[in-house]
Design a protein around this motif. Sequence first.
Motif, PDB file in Angstrom:
ATOM      1  N   PHE C  71       0.812  -1.218   0.000  1.00 29.76           N
ATOM      2  CA  PHE C  71       0.000   0.000   0.000  1.00 29.76           C
ATOM      3  C   PHE C  71       0.843   1.264   0.000  1.00 29.76           C
ATOM      4  O   PHE C  71       0.373   2.327  -0.389  1.00 29.76           O
ATOM      5  N   SER C  75       1.243   0.736  -4.416  1.00 33.51           N
ATOM      6  CA  SER C  75       0.000   1.442  -4.716  1.00 33.51           C
ATOM      7  C   SER C  75       0.220   2.931  -4.873  1.00 33.51           C
ATOM      8  O   SER C  75      -0.441   3.589  -5.682  1.00 33.51           O
ATOM      9  N   TRP C 107      -3.680   9.392   2.513  1.00 30.48           N
ATOM     10  CA  TRP C 107      -3.102   8.067   2.258  1.00 30.48           C
ATOM     11  C   TRP C 107      -1.908   7.850   3.188  1.00 30.48           C
ATOM     12  O   TRP C 107      -1.814   6.853   3.904  1.00 30.48           O
ATOM     13  N   ALA C 140     -10.591   2.450   2.251  1.00 25.11           N
ATOM     14  CA  ALA C 140     -11.526   2.631   1.138  1.00 25.11           C
ATOM     15  C   ALA C 140     -11.870   4.112   0.978  1.00 25.11           C
ATOM     16  O   ALA C 140     -11.837   4.663  -0.126  1.00 25.11           O
ATOM     17  N   SER C 144      -8.682   4.464  -1.753  1.00 20.61           N
ATOM     18  CA  SER C 144      -9.070   3.941  -3.060  1.00 20.61           C
ATOM     19  C   SER C 144     -10.207   4.723  -3.712  1.00 20.61           C
ATOM     20  O   SER C 144     -10.199   4.914  -4.918  1.00 20.61           O
ATOM     21  N   ALA C 148      -9.985   6.628  -7.313  1.00 21.62           N
ATOM     22  CA  ALA C 148     -10.838   6.188  -8.411  1.00 21.62           C
ATOM     23  C   ALA C 148     -11.630   7.363  -8.969  1.00 21.62           C
ATOM     24  O   ALA C 148     -11.759   7.514 -10.188  1.00 21.62           O
ATOM     25  N   THR C 174      -9.060   0.676 -10.708  1.00 23.27           N
ATOM     26  CA  THR C 174      -9.447   1.492  -9.557  1.00 23.27           C
ATOM     27  C   THR C 174     -10.848   1.104  -9.098  1.00 23.27           C
ATOM     28  O   THR C 174     -11.123   1.055  -7.904  1.00 23.27           O
ATOM     29  N   LEU C 177     -10.645  -2.369  -7.390  1.00 25.40           N
ATOM     30  CA  LEU C 177     -10.001  -2.317  -6.074  1.00 25.40           C
ATOM     31  C   LEU C 177     -11.018  -1.964  -4.987  1.00 25.40           C
ATOM     32  O   LEU C 177     -11.024  -2.544  -3.906  1.00 25.40           O
ATOM     33  N   ILE C 178     -11.892  -1.008  -5.313  1.00 24.75           N
ATOM     34  CA  ILE C 178     -12.899  -0.613  -4.319  1.00 24.75           C
ATOM     35  C   ILE C 178     -13.789  -1.809  -3.985  1.00 24.75           C
ATOM     36  O   ILE C 178     -14.032  -2.124  -2.818  1.00 24.75           O
ATOM     37  N   PHE C 181     -11.929  -4.424  -2.025  1.00 20.82           N
ATOM     38  CA  PHE C 181     -11.691  -4.018  -0.643  1.00 20.82           C
ATOM     39  C   PHE C 181     -12.952  -4.133   0.199  1.00 20.82           C
ATOM     40  O   PHE C 181     -12.936  -4.632   1.313  1.00 20.82           O
ATOM     41  N   TRP C 212      -5.533  -5.558  -9.074  1.00 24.76           N
ATOM     42  CA  TRP C 212      -4.979  -4.232  -8.817  1.00 24.76           C
ATOM     43  C   TRP C 212      -3.524  -4.184  -9.255  1.00 24.76           C
ATOM     44  O   TRP C 212      -3.170  -3.521 -10.211  1.00 24.76           O
TER      45      TRP C 212
END
Lengths: 221, 320, 469
Positions: C71, C75, C107, C140, C144, C148, C174, C177-178, C181, C212
């Motif tokens: 992450f 990421s 982040w 989230a 992410s 996104a 993107t 990934l949401i 997650f 991802w």
Amino acid sequence: MPWVFNEPLVTLTHEETVARSKQLWEAEDLGGMTEDNNRLPVPVVVLVLLTVATAFLTTIPLWGQRPTAAIYVDYIKAMDTPEIQSIQETQGDDAAMKRIVEINKDSPFKAQQGRHPVSMNDLRVIKPQIEEIMKLPDVDLKDYTVVGPEVKIANFEGNYRPNGKRERQQPWWDKGYTIDLFYLTMFFLGVTITVKRLPPYHWQPRHHDNDPRHGDRRHNV
Amino acid sequence: MNFREYRIGSRAFGLAFGLSMSITLFFPSFDLAASISSEVGLDKQLTSGWDSGWQLADPLLNGLNKPLKVLVRKDPKSGEPMEPVYAYVYPAGTSLPNGVTHTANLGKGVEELSVKQGRITEARKESGAVFLIKKSDQLLTFEDKPLSYMENATATKGWTPDEVLKQAADSDILHAGSGKTMFVREGCWWCHTLLPEQTQDWQVFGAPPMLGDFNGESPTAFGSDRKGPDLLHVGSRNASREWMMLHFFNPRLVQPHSIMPRFDYLWGEVDADGKKIDFKKWRSEYDEYREGKITTPPDVPMYAKDSEIRNLIDFVINLK
Amino acid sequence: MILKYLFAKNEAIPVGSAAIFFGFSAIIWFMIGTGLGSFNAAKLAFPDFVTGTEMFAFGHMRQVHVLAVIFGWISMAFAMAMMYITPILGNTRLWSEKLGLWNCMMWNVSLALGLTLLWMGVTSGREYSDFPWPLDLAVAAFISIPLAVNVWMTIIKRRTQGIYTTNWFFAASTFMLIIVFLVGNLPEYFHLTGLTEAYMTWWFAHNVLGLWITPVAAAIAYYVIPKVTGNPLYSHRIGHLHFWSIVVFYSTPAAHHLMSAPLPEWLKSFASVEGVLILVPAIAFVSNILLTMQGKWNMFVENLEVRFTVVGVLLAIPLNMQGGFQQTRSINWYIHGTGWMVAHAHLALLGFSTFLEAAAVYLGLQTLMKRKLYSLTLGNLHFWLLLIGFSTYWISMTIAGLIQGAGKIYEVPYIDVVIAEHPYMIARWLGGTMVFSSTILWLYNMWMTAREGTVIPVGRMPHELAYER
């Protein structure tokens, strides 16, 4: 977005659409990036098909199988025969074991027996356990794994039997494979349609000719 | 939207992704929901309680909100000696395990027996409860072993958590529930799996787990990467507390080639007699021993009854 | 400086600020992550190295290393790449630099908080989804979803009709990934237990890697190679094969991580066949990129970004050969749970994907800061230390894994396996330490680029200028 089906292997799109596509493809500058319209190279297609075949072959349980109780049943039965017992008394365990293997050389489990050889001592340990299991109603000895001195039920949650119980074996075929086939069909159909909606592959965009910044060559001219 | 037909594309994307989610999540959910808790599963669930990872009731993973596994030798009501039996004691305020709060989790047959005969739905978190595992005369579907179910002994026998704990000797009380929290917090599962493999591991690590062995357990902490032996049945191989104690304090005391970290910090500040543990002195003496200056290693201090290492050892010994 | 822009008007923020902050954050997290990795490896080689404190126990640090790298480094490098590549491909600006900066700050904050807690032992006990659920929701909400939104809005507001391949991947990944997650952590929100929990853990772990990391890393190569070489992408059609096979085949094999658990066999059959089919996107990706390189192979030697990218692409070949076949019934029983898997995971994250991201960060930072790389020598040193360090790690762990596998099959007492693995544990530590030192050089090089790199004239690309040092 009309569809055309007279030449499905070349294109599925109407000429007008193709013309518009071509025009846009050549005119557009995606941040200075350009794309060519080469076909999927034949080796790529071959590799993809090979992958599909290998996928099934390596997933079907061909290698790495543990011995099941079923492969030793005939060995155990042979142990009680007068022939073997007399060999055992006169020439010892090893000779007796050799004879047991010889008697069973036409067994359907021959290959597995060869991969998982046992000694007479091993057989003595697993014999009562296997006999105990054989007393159970509706039992399939292939559901039981033999490892060293133990005979235990396997934790494979395989196909259902008619009586509602599960086979405790790795399956040669089950609904997982069927879903795979369906899924693969959908995929290849989808990708083929997607790709065939593009202008046919023998056409290449000429986006580089007028643009000195980009490539000095074009693929497959 | 010329040759790049994005509207079709995004629909196709949704379809493909949705299909894959259905196959991988929705379809197997029926198989997983149909699993019937085995005796092992009931024991694990009742031993480890509601959850062993992070939870609101135990935010720093100190092993709070956990039941005790108690070997009951005397009837808590009458005080008469009885056939020893394990009881799972949930003191008042302890969250009940998933199978009690969501009985469907126990699986067909077990649920019915536990609710009707075991009266588990009468258990209340506020007043606490004591559970037993009982065997019925029905059989498991896949293996011809008796179906087990949970019994709420508080309802059926009137055993209260306090009474059960009062009559039990400390050595009969296993803090295995809190121990599982230690197992998760200390990351034991980064090196020790709890999942012997069907194909290979039987002889050394024992039989692999069956389908009903996990119902209600969270996290399962199978682990994925072995740097040490599998521990699912470690208590059957080695149940010596003394060995465990030495091994956790410094694994090199009993296994010179071990690469396991020392867990001496789980002893806390004081030993069983309430004396402060001098780790510095211990380590320097151990170094001298390692260099050959002294012939015997220093003694490992006996852990206190309420130390974290006690929980962890209880958990490990209880992995039968 | 970031603070100044957080409350500025969007128009007042210089173009590329978000990407630059993401780029440097990524490098710093890479340093932290690999530093932890090297420290952990030392503990496996020498178990009494730093001992007796809870905070420095292996079990407390292992997951911090993994999540810092996934992450933090990977990421964030992805976010960096998206923040500058997405707008370029749409001939537009990033939808909101301000959102990008907030995204970057939140982040960093939430990741630092999460990792600190994890370090203390506050964990859900689930591999790869180790964060407790409140932190998952924070990830989230702060990581992410804003990313996104920014990527999607930039694509929607593009000034081209077409969308280039890279942006299909960015948009799809993107979004996925949401979903991954939120769905993958369902066991934590709703306290799902037992085998469901175990399966969902690996569903998450598989998909976060497959939907991802793999596609976004590939998307970066789709940008870097045509951009730097000037060649057109070899085939738009192969791009289709790649994209659709990622969505279809990479999203399904979750169950193959639990081949020895009592999951229904049909699920394993299904997952395992799909698992081999991850070779389809790999074949498409590798062939498309390598064919695009036609006529420009000299750049593989001369240009740092191309070299990083092509090495990453080449590493995708062993990666997918391993990944495809090691999970089948025929092979999995031998190597499951051994060091082989550790080697494989590092081939994916430290080999394949790190090389691709490093190229994106190199190229992006030079482009956005309009400065030529400070030192090619340091860049080369970074490349070779990374490559040799990684190879040492990969080879030693693969051998260790094979030893462990043999030990498992022949039922050797475990301690003998530990003894046999010891030399490889030392090699792994040396390899990991080389990787760690290479990141320090890299950070220094990028910092000096920002301060002293030659200014790139307007309208030129960094790769068009000669290296100076």
